[in-house]
Design an enzyme around this catalytic site. Structure first.
Site, mmCIF file in Angstrom:
data_model
loop_
_atom_site.group_PDB
_atom_site.id
_atom_site.type_symbol
_atom_site.label_atom_id
_atom_site.label_comp_id
_atom_site.label_asym_id
_atom_site.label_seq_id
_atom_site.Cartn_x
_atom_site.Cartn_y
_atom_site.Cartn_z
ATOM 1 N N GLU A 35 0.835 -1.192 0.000
ATOM 2 C CA GLU A 35 0.000 0.000 0.000
ATOM 3 C C GLU A 35 0.872 1.245 0.000
ATOM 4 O OE1 GLU A 35 -2.974 -0.027 3.070
ATOM 5 O OE2 GLU A 35 -3.686 -2.005 2.484
ATOM 6 N N ASP A 64 -10.576 -1.157 0.427
ATOM 7 C CA ASP A 64 -9.737 -0.643 1.487
ATOM 8 C C ASP A 64 -10.665 -0.145 2.583
ATOM 9 O OD1 ASP A 64 -6.710 -0.015 1.912
ATOM 10 O OD2 ASP A 64 -7.848 1.607 2.851
ATOM 11 N N PHE A 140 -15.039 -9.400 13.134
ATOM 12 C CA PHE A 140 -13.587 -9.570 13.078
ATOM 13 C C PHE A 140 -12.937 -8.201 13.146
ATOM 14 C CE2 PHE A 140 -15.253 -9.324 8.797
ATOM 15 C CZ PHE A 140 -14.381 -8.498 8.118
ATOM 16 N N GLY A 141 -11.615 -8.193 13.240
ATOM 17 C CA GLY A 141 -10.880 -6.928 13.247
ATOM 18 C C GLY A 141 -11.292 -6.036 14.402
ATOM 19 N N ASP A 143 -14.226 -4.752 14.934
ATOM 20 C CA ASP A 143 -15.663 -4.821 15.247
ATOM 21 C C ASP A 143 -15.950 -4.766 16.754
ATOM 22 O OD1 ASP A 143 -16.176 -4.971 12.527
ATOM 23 O OD2 ASP A 143 -16.800 -7.077 12.554
ATOM 24 N N ARG A 169 -19.300 -1.855 4.327
ATOM 25 C CA ARG A 169 -19.116 -2.758 3.184
ATOM 26 C C ARG A 169 -20.437 -2.880 2.419
ATOM 27 N NH1 ARG A 169 -16.487 -6.314 5.780
ATOM 28 N NH2 ARG A 169 -14.536 -5.349 5.214
#
Length: 183
Positions: A35, A64, A140-141, A143, A169
């Site tokens: 990136e 992203d 996930f992440g 959240d 998303r």
């Protein structure tokens, strides 16, 4: 869908959510690229899409996701993945301990690249706050630490359907669906 679209991601959770939201046979392709160093999510996603398209020469969808803390003037932003890999949710919360402003914005930027210099950008945004501690077992992440405005629970405390109904998303994928895939 007239063209097959390949979703370039190494994150199986993102691919699963995209399939759940679009309800279509979108195919995953595991190609990663470096990136660029920018706080601009659109620039970052377009650059990734261009690099991946050069490698595979197929219609490619690149995502992203950014998490922007108001107290940090937009950081971690597009660097959230690096923060998650190095300090995780606990580390982020520790760094935010002294901050009174817990406001945050989650943003998903999708870029559909169908050829060299042929890009379409779709963005989903969700405003919210950062929780005091990780909560929830789903998602996930980050959240477990993000509470969307209008809710009293984190994304990780929501069912898959609840989260997908409001997610960044979903917002970006719905724009994609209306503009490209199912128009």
């Amino acid at each position: 869908m007239s063209d097959k679209i390949f979703f370039a991601t190494t994150n199986e959770n993102k691919l699963r959510e995209a399939r759940e939201i679009l309800g279509t046979g979108i195919e995953g392709i595991k190609i990663g690229v470096d990136e660029i160093q920018t706080l601009n999510p659109e620039k970052c996603a377009v650059k990734k899409a261009a690099e991946i398209y050069k490698q595979c020469q197929k219609p490619i969808l690149v995502e992203d996701t950014a998490l922007l803390f108001e107290a940090w003037k937009g950081l971690p932003g597009v660097f959230i993945d690096y923060f998650m890999k190095t300090v995780g949710n606990e580390g982020l919360l520790k760094m935010l301990e002294e901050e009174e402003n817990r406001g945050a914005v989650a943003q998903t930027t999708l870029v559909l690249c169908r050829g060299e210099n042929d890009y379409q950008i779709f963005t989903g945004v969700l405003e919210g706050t950062v929780a005091d501690k990780p909560r929830g077992e789903h998602g996930f992440g980050w959240d477990p630490i993000f509470i969307p405005n209008g809710f009293d629970k984190t994304l990780a405390e929501m069912s898959t359907k609840e989260k997908n109904d409001i997610s960044t998303r979903r917002k970006a994928l719905e724009q994609l669906r209306r503009a490209v895939l199912f128009s």
